[in-house]
Scaffold this motif. Structure first.
Motif, PDB file in Angstrom:
ATOM      1  N   VAL A 298      11.875   3.495  -7.720  1.00  0.00           N
ATOM      2  CA  VAL A 298      11.600   4.000  -6.163  1.00  0.00           C
ATOM      3  C   VAL A 298      12.327   5.510  -5.986  1.00  0.00           C
ATOM      4  N   GLY A 299      11.496   6.112  -5.192  1.00  0.00           N
ATOM      5  CA  GLY A 299      12.016   7.402  -4.829  1.00  0.00           C
ATOM      6  C   GLY A 299      12.952   7.414  -3.221  1.00  0.00           C
ATOM      7  N   PRO A 300      13.237   8.473  -2.671  1.00  0.00           N
ATOM      8  CA  PRO A 300      13.859   8.358  -1.333  1.00  0.00           C
ATOM      9  C   PRO A 300      12.987   7.767  -0.187  1.00  0.00           C
ATOM     10  N   THR A 301      13.698   6.812   0.478  1.00  0.00           N
ATOM     11  CA  THR A 301      12.560   6.122   1.331  1.00  0.00           C
ATOM     12  C   THR A 301      13.284   6.319   2.867  1.00  0.00           C
ATOM     13  N   VAL A 302      12.364   6.276   3.658  1.00  0.00           N
ATOM     14  CA  VAL A 302      12.703   5.974   5.111  1.00  0.00           C
ATOM     15  C   VAL A 302      12.627   4.717   5.682  1.00  0.00           C
ATOM     16  N   TRP A 303      13.764   4.404   6.289  1.00  0.00           N
ATOM     17  CA  TRP A 303      13.801   2.899   6.872  1.00  0.00           C
ATOM     18  C   TRP A 303      13.652   3.004   8.336  1.00  0.00           C
ATOM     19  N   TRP A 304      13.035   2.029   8.903  1.00  0.00           N
ATOM     20  CA  TRP A 304      13.211   1.646  10.332  1.00  0.00           C
ATOM     21  C   TRP A 304      13.362   0.200  10.358  1.00  0.00           C
ATOM     22  N   ASN A 305      14.445  -0.276  11.005  1.00  0.00           N
ATOM     23  CA  ASN A 305      14.633  -1.760  11.277  1.00  0.00           C
ATOM     24  C   ASN A 305      14.334  -2.685  10.382  1.00  0.00           C
TER      25      ASN A 305
ATOM     26  N   GLU B 200       0.569  -1.144   0.106  1.00  0.00           N
ATOM     27  CA  GLU B 200       0.227   0.035   0.046  1.00  0.00           C
ATOM     28  C   GLU B 200       0.710   1.251  -0.020  1.00  0.00           C
ATOM     29  N   LEU B 201       2.179   1.137   0.270  1.00  0.00           N
ATOM     30  CA  LEU B 201       3.190   2.314   0.277  1.00  0.00           C
ATOM     31  C   LEU B 201       3.476   2.526  -1.154  1.00  0.00           C
ATOM     32  N   ARG B 202       3.523   1.805  -2.041  1.00  0.00           N
ATOM     33  CA  ARG B 202       4.032   1.818  -3.253  1.00  0.00           C
ATOM     34  C   ARG B 202       3.645   3.066  -4.079  1.00  0.00           C
ATOM     35  N   PRO B 203       2.283   3.158  -4.293  1.00  0.00           N
ATOM     36  CA  PRO B 203       1.933   4.338  -4.896  1.00  0.00           C
ATOM     37  C   PRO B 203       2.581   5.599  -4.750  1.00  0.00           C
ATOM     38  N   GLN B 204       2.772   5.827  -3.511  1.00  0.00           N
ATOM     39  CA  GLN B 204       3.207   7.372  -3.136  1.00  0.00           C
ATOM     40  C   GLN B 204       4.925   6.942  -3.156  1.00  0.00           C
ATOM     41  N   LEU B 205       5.673   5.857  -3.259  1.00  0.00           N
ATOM     42  CA  LEU B 205       7.054   6.008  -3.249  1.00  0.00           C
ATOM     43  C   LEU B 205       7.657   5.486  -4.410  1.00  0.00           C
ATOM     44  N   PHE B 206       6.824   5.207  -5.198  1.00  0.00           N
ATOM     45  CA  PHE B 206       7.539   4.779  -6.562  1.00  0.00           C
ATOM     46  C   PHE B 206       6.825   5.649  -7.909  1.00  0.00           C
TER      47      PHE B 206
END
Length: 394
Positions: free
Chosen positions: A323-330, A311-317
């Motif tokens: 893929v665009g800039p991404t924020v990662w956590w663990n 569900e995150l892909r439409p905003q991030l690709f």
């Protein structure tokens, strides 16, 4: 023979954190260590190379100087065409493997297409093109590095034009220099050199490729796949086919030749490098990272549900799957980030599950870390995504 070992999502994320040099304990000392750990850095957007390195260095203040040194002085890293006909940055010692395993087949198609298009457009024949090619390479060797325009001063035939797709809606004029240098790039004869502007510039010079031995294609495929599995395994057959751009028969032959071991994943059958079957524990402490568009970790697998919710892909690709800039956590993507015109690094969390104060503090620290070494440099990703555009202008 015992049952295949199951590797679940927590362990896959632990492997990603350590093998991809993202956890603090795994950060690298040099750009060469980063490239060697990841096998390849996406180079289509020049800024991605530096941003991907900076996210993984123990001392990110060295990012620009050290990456420039590796690329253009020591030539320990090389920017060239590789898998899926995409531009990557590779360790120089890996160029022969990439060329034999992947480049040769692409190069044959590219040269055949050029000759076909030239013939259809009324341009001179293959013998003429061969003369121009040899003259161009000689000129480039004399100059060291040069733009296409500079090479055309030495070899005026590079300026010749021919009609492409005559009579079709996309008919246009192609210049010999543009098409020929692209072919020479995939053939491993030339590589990208210094940019004309800063390290973020997409305009570049060409340079003669480093000499390398000619390897057996099947042996090179086995070596490349083995290296990638060591860095990114476990992976499915679909992941491997997508990343390499090979036929499935080539992937299966290389898996057998490199001694890959089968494992079971949530998606089904997968593979790890032959000696990489022992369990991997999570990093010593939680970690956050801000990775750039086209980062090799975010783009490393075709099947991404274990680290990126659908569900995150439409905003991030973007619409082409970049893929665009991404924020990662663990070990999972939870949002995206952008740089505003005033230089501020701004970010947004899209997946709140398990994201508390510790995560937000770590992300803020990563943003400050990035802003610190970027200084006055402004970054606009080559492939812009909905969230990045919104954050950059918001």
């Amino acid at each position: 023979m015992g049952a295949e070992r199951y590797i679940g999502v927590p362990e896959r994320r632990a492997r990603l954190a350590l093998r991809q040099r993202l956890a603090r304990q795994a950060r690298a000392g040099t750009p060469e260590e980063v490239a060697d750990a990841l096998v390849a850095l996406h180079g289509t957007d020049p800024a991605t190379v530096y941003l991907a390195v900076g996210a993984r260095l123990a001392d990110p203040a060295k990012t620009v100087d050290e990456t420039g040194r590796a690329l253009y002085e020591d030539r320990s890293l090389v920017r060239m065409h590789g898998m899926r006909h995409t531009v990557f940055v590779f360790p120089t010692g890996l160029t022969a493997v990439v060329h034999a395993s992947t480049g040769l087949a692409v190069a044959a198609r590219e040269r055949a297409a050029l000759l076909k298009d030239m013939a259809a457009g009324g341009a001179p024949d293959a013998a003429w093109l061969k003369e121009v090619e040899e003259s161009t390479l000689a000129a480039l060797a004399r100059r060291g590095q040069a733009t296409a325009a500079e090479l055309a001063q030495d070899e005026p035939r590079l300026r010749e034009q021919f009609v492409y797709a005559a009579g079709k809606s996309y008919e246009g004029l192609h210049t010999v220099s543009t098409r020929l240098l692209k072919v020479l790039g995939v053939e491993g004869k030339v590589v990208r050199g210094r940019p004309l502007g800063s390290w973020t510039s997409s305009q570049f010079r060409w340079a003669v490729a480093p000499e390398h031995p000619e390897l057996d294609a099947a042996e090179a495929q086995a070596e490349l796949l083995g290296r990638w599995l060591a860095a990114c395994g476990p992976a499915t057959e679909a992941d491997l086919k997508w990343w390499t751009g090979w036929r499935v028969t080539d992937v299966r032959r290389a898996l057998a030749a490199c001694g890959a071991r089968p494992v079971t994943l949530d998606e089904g059958p997968g593979f790890v490098a032959g000696e990489d079957v022992d369990p991997v524990s999570a990093p010593d402490e939680p970690w956050a990272a801000l990775l750039p568009g086209l980062d090799p970790t975010a783009m490393g697998w075709q099947q991404r549900d274990w680290y990126l919710a659908p569900e995150l892909r439409p905003q991030l690709f973007d619409r082409s799957g970049n893929v665009g800039p991404t924020v990662w956590w663990n070990g999972r993507v939870i949002g995206g980030w952008a740089q505003r015109p005033d230089g501020e690094i701004t970010w947004r969390i899209l997946d709140e599950e398990g994201v508390g104060r510790e995560a937000r503090t770590a992300i803020e620290t990563a943003a400050e870390r990035l802003s610190g070494w970027l200084g006055t440099t402004r970054i606009t990703p080559r492939f812009r995504t909905p969230l990045e555009k919104e954050l950059a202008t918001g």
